[in-house]
Design a protein around this motif. Structure first.
Motif, short mmCIF file in Angstrom:
data_model
loop_
_atom_site.label_atom_id
_atom_site.label_comp_id
_atom_site.label_asym_id
_atom_site.label_seq_id
_atom_site.Cartn_x
_atom_site.Cartn_y
_atom_site.Cartn_z
N SER A 174 56.00 41.31 44.14
CA SER A 174 55.83 42.19 42.98
C SER A 174 54.93 41.61 41.90
O SER A 174 54.45 42.34 41.03
N SER A 175 54.68 40.29 41.93
CA SER A 175 53.82 39.66 40.92
C SER A 175 52.36 39.55 41.36
O SER A 175 51.53 39.03 40.61
N VAL A 176 52.04 40.01 42.57
CA VAL A 176 50.67 39.93 43.07
C VAL A 176 49.79 40.92 42.33
O VAL A 176 50.20 42.06 42.07
N THR A 177 48.56 40.50 42.00
CA THR A 177 47.58 41.37 41.37
C THR A 177 46.45 41.67 42.35
O THR A 177 45.92 40.75 42.99
N VAL A 178 46.07 42.93 42.48
CA VAL A 178 45.03 43.36 43.41
C VAL A 178 43.97 44.11 42.63
O VAL A 178 44.27 45.09 41.94
N GLY A 179 42.70 43.67 42.75
CA GLY A 179 41.62 44.27 41.99
C GLY A 179 41.08 45.55 42.59
O GLY A 179 41.47 45.99 43.68
N ALA A 180 40.13 46.12 41.88
CA ALA A 180 39.55 47.41 42.25
C ALA A 180 38.84 47.35 43.60
O ALA A 180 38.17 46.37 43.93
N TYR A 181 39.02 48.42 44.37
CA TYR A 181 38.32 48.65 45.64
C TYR A 181 38.62 47.60 46.72
O TYR A 181 37.91 47.48 47.70
N ALA A 186 54.18 35.21 45.78
CA ALA A 186 54.20 35.41 44.33
C ALA A 186 53.04 34.74 43.62
O ALA A 186 52.59 33.65 43.98
N GLY A 187 52.57 35.39 42.57
CA GLY A 187 51.60 34.80 41.65
C GLY A 187 50.17 34.82 42.11
O GLY A 187 49.28 34.37 41.39
N THR A 188 49.89 35.31 43.31
CA THR A 188 48.52 35.32 43.82
C THR A 188 47.73 36.46 43.21
O THR A 188 48.24 37.57 43.05
N THR A 189 46.47 36.17 42.88
CA THR A 189 45.58 37.15 42.27
C THR A 189 44.40 37.41 43.20
O THR A 189 43.75 36.46 43.66
N ARG A 236 51.73 31.07 47.45
CA ARG A 236 51.92 31.35 46.02
C ARG A 236 50.73 30.90 45.18
O ARG A 236 50.08 29.90 45.48
N ASP A 237 50.47 31.65 44.12
CA ASP A 237 49.58 31.23 43.03
C ASP A 237 48.16 30.91 43.49
O ASP A 237 47.50 30.02 42.97
N ASN A 238 47.69 31.63 44.48
CA ASN A 238 46.29 31.53 44.88
C ASN A 238 45.44 32.47 44.04
O ASN A 238 45.93 33.48 43.53
N GLN A 239 44.16 32.14 43.94
CA GLN A 239 43.23 33.01 43.21
C GLN A 239 42.02 33.28 44.09
O GLN A 239 41.28 32.37 44.45
N PHE A 240 41.84 34.56 44.44
CA PHE A 240 40.70 34.99 45.25
C PHE A 240 39.74 35.76 44.35
O PHE A 240 40.12 36.76 43.73
N PHE A 241 38.50 35.31 44.30
CA PHE A 241 37.49 36.01 43.52
C PHE A 241 36.90 37.16 44.33
O PHE A 241 37.20 37.35 45.50
N GLN A 242 36.03 37.92 43.70
CA GLN A 242 35.52 39.15 44.30
C GLN A 242 34.72 38.89 45.58
O GLN A 242 34.14 37.84 45.76
N PHE A 243 34.72 39.89 46.44
CA PHE A 243 33.90 39.95 47.65
C PHE A 243 34.33 38.98 48.75
O PHE A 243 33.55 38.68 49.65
N SER A 244 35.54 38.47 48.70
CA SER A 244 36.03 37.62 49.79
C SER A 244 36.42 38.48 51.00
O SER A 244 36.90 39.60 50.86
#
Length: 262
Positions: free
Chosen positions: A18-25, A36-39, A54-62
């Motif tokens: 529930s704490s995961v963030t998913v960007g546009a498109y 948890a905590g992954t963006t 947990r707590d990973n960060q993926f930038f755009q276009f991966s």
């Protein structure tokens, strides 16, 4: 509720904390699990049997978890497993494993993966590594902890890279790279021990001196590999405070399957 942008498409079967963030498109497939905590940034694709900690960060276009670039692949349910607290920058491409290996591509914890890095099928990457822009691993490569790959480094399939090793920019690595050793060039050649990196990680002056001596046995004194190994064993007996790091070197030499960089 999971924080999912309204333009993202997440398969109902995907498992997202529930704490995961998913960007546009961004697109996320049915066999993806994210802890948890992954963006996840915009315009990413997550596919395959992919498990992310947990707590990973993926930038755009991966592109994460796509099928491998292997003609033998026949849609087997192979996996990609990513640990915790990794940073994965733009345009990274990680593929699932193949049935010809153990079926798993794996990235450990606390890794810093820069733009356009490629992890091919069945690669095994440890913890606390840094892969600079455009570093690329072919299939079945194994990378130890605290390895640093310079930008545009290319690694041949089945190569092993020992812990704390380092490559310079645009290195082409065709053979196994022993732990603690730095290389440069196309084809990569040994230049010394990763002294600055070892100091920063708390290695003692005696350990570093012993590794420098081991490097000379391997690369500067004209020994065969067997004779260099014997010299390292002799040094290990006389420098007990450095016995552990020398044993790590010896264990790697015993396991090297493609021959070491020399």
């Amino acid at each position: 509720m999971t924080r999912i942008h309204p333009t993202a498409i997440v398969d109902p079967a995907a498992q997202l904390d529930s704490s995961v963030t998913v960007g546009a498109y961004t697109l996320i497939g049915p066999n993806v699990r994210i802890d948890a905590g992954t963006t996840i940034g915009p315009h990413c694709v997550f596919d395959g049997h992919t498990t992310i900690g947990r707590d990973n960060q993926f930038f755009q276009f991966s592109s994460i978890g796509a099928v491998p670039q292997d003609k033998k692949y026949r849609n087997e349910p192979t996996q990609l497993i990513i640990g915790d607290r990794n940073v994965i920058r733009e345009f990274a491409t990680f593929h699932v494993g193949t049935a010809q290996d153990d079926g798993i591509t794996r990235l450990g914890d606390d890794n810093w993966i820069m733009s356009y890095v490629h992890l091919a099928h069945d690669c095994k990457v440890g913890n606390n590594t840094i892969f600079a822009n455009n570093a690329a691993l072919a299939g079945h490569v194994k990378v130890g902890d605290y390895v640093i790959l310079g930008g545009f480094t290319t690694v041949h399939q089945f190569v092993q890279i020992g812990a704390h090793a380092m490559t310079a920019m645009a290195s082409a690595l065709l053979q196994d790279l022993p732990p603690y050793v730095t290389v440069a060039g196309n084809v990569a050649r040994p230049y010394g021990i990763n002294v600055e990196g070892l100091k920063r990680r708390g290695f003692s002056s005696e350990e570093i001196a012993a590794l420098r001596a081991a490097f000379k046995h391997l690369y500067r004194e004209g020994h065969s590999l067997a004779d260099a190994r014997a010299a390292i064993i002799e040094r290990q007996a006389t420098q007990p405070a450095a016995a552990g790091v020398l044993q790590t070197m010896l264990d790697f030499l015993d396991s090297a399957s493609r021959g070491i960089v020399r």
